[in-house]
Design an enzyme around this catalytic site. Structure first.
Site, PDB file in Angstrom:
ATOM      1  CB  SER A 262      -7.981   3.235   2.648  1.00 12.91           C
ATOM      2  OG  SER A 262      -7.139   2.793   3.915  1.00 12.91           O
TER       3      SER A 262
ATOM      4  CE  LYS B  25      -3.907   1.944   2.633  1.00  9.93           C
ATOM      5  NZ  LYS B  25      -5.025   1.487   3.939  1.00  9.93           N
TER       6      LYS B  25
ATOM      7  CB  SER C 287      -8.190   0.166   5.957  1.00  6.02           C
ATOM      8  OG  SER C 287      -9.254   1.300   5.953  1.00  6.02           O
TER       9      SER C 287
END
Length: 229
Positions: A156, A79, A180
């Site tokens: 996310s 990420k 997330s």
């Protein structure tokens, strides 16, 4: 296809020389060429030449009898809020405030992956500074769900989940504050793990809610997450 095998089987095959890390990386980059521009998964990405060269070095170590790590040759995405010190990769946290920011150090989790001979191929799209749950809040455009391009992949860590679901990576790292990692994993039909607080170092993770943030892994199978964890 090689990318359909479990992490355990792939690493076992690579380490004994039955599977070439180069071949595995080539399969992954075929998927990237097919799907990345459509799904908008990677915000920074190694060139295929660099990735395959790194895979070849793993194969060379094995053929010369050198010891390799527990994730030897596995293509990993991380990420975009997890710091990586690589000239071809950047960390923007999904924000144009940090456009082209290059971290001067690796997050602890990145160091641990590299120590085990994983190959980090790119950083994945996310809601800006992890504040969102659909990956529609990125400054670089939304990521699409690989199963249905009319739907969101969750967030996310939506880019991380989509990278696994589409076969563009075999292991991904995301961050989870209130779901997330787990929520996008569910929405993309894969497995996501949020470890108990304190079991995985947060050093090098750009904070959202530091007393709740955890770095977790995403993979096709629960057994793959267990192995990586």
């Amino acid at each position: 296809m090689l990318i359909d095998l479990s992490l355990v089987d792939l690493v076992k095959g690579v380490r004994c020389g039955e599977i070439q890390s180069k071949s595995l990386m080539e399969e992954v980059f075929i998927r990237i060429d097919q799907y990345n521009s459509q799904l908008n998964v990677f915000l920074s990405l190694l060139s295929s030449k660099t990735a395959i060269d790194r895979a070849c070095k793993i194969d060379q170590k094995i053929s010369s009898g050198q010891k390799v790590g527990k994730l030897a040759g596995i293509p990993v995405s991380i990420k975009d809020n997890i710091c990586i010190n690589d000239p071809e990769l950047s960390n923007s946290c999904g924000s144009k405030i940090l456009l082209d920011y290059h971290s001067p150090y690796n997050a602890t989790v990145v160091e641990k992956l590299l120590q085990e001979d994983a190959i980090i191929i790119g950083t994945t799209n996310m809601d800006e500074f992890a504040m969102g749950s659909s990956t529609e809040g990125s400054s670089y455009g939304k990521t699409l769900n690989p199963w249905d391009n009319e739907r969101v992949p969750g967030g996310s860590s939506g880019g991380a989940a989509a990278s696994i679901s589409s076969g563009m990576a075999l292991l991904a790292l995301g961050s989870d504050t209130g779901g997330s990692v787990r929520q996008p994993a569910s929405m993309c039909g894969i497995t996501g793990l949020k470890p108990s607080y304190g079991t995985v170092s947060r050093y090098g993770l750009v904070a959202y809610g530091s007393s709740l943030d955890q770095i977790g892994c995403l993979a096709q199978r629960a057994s793959d997450c267990h192995y990586a964890f």
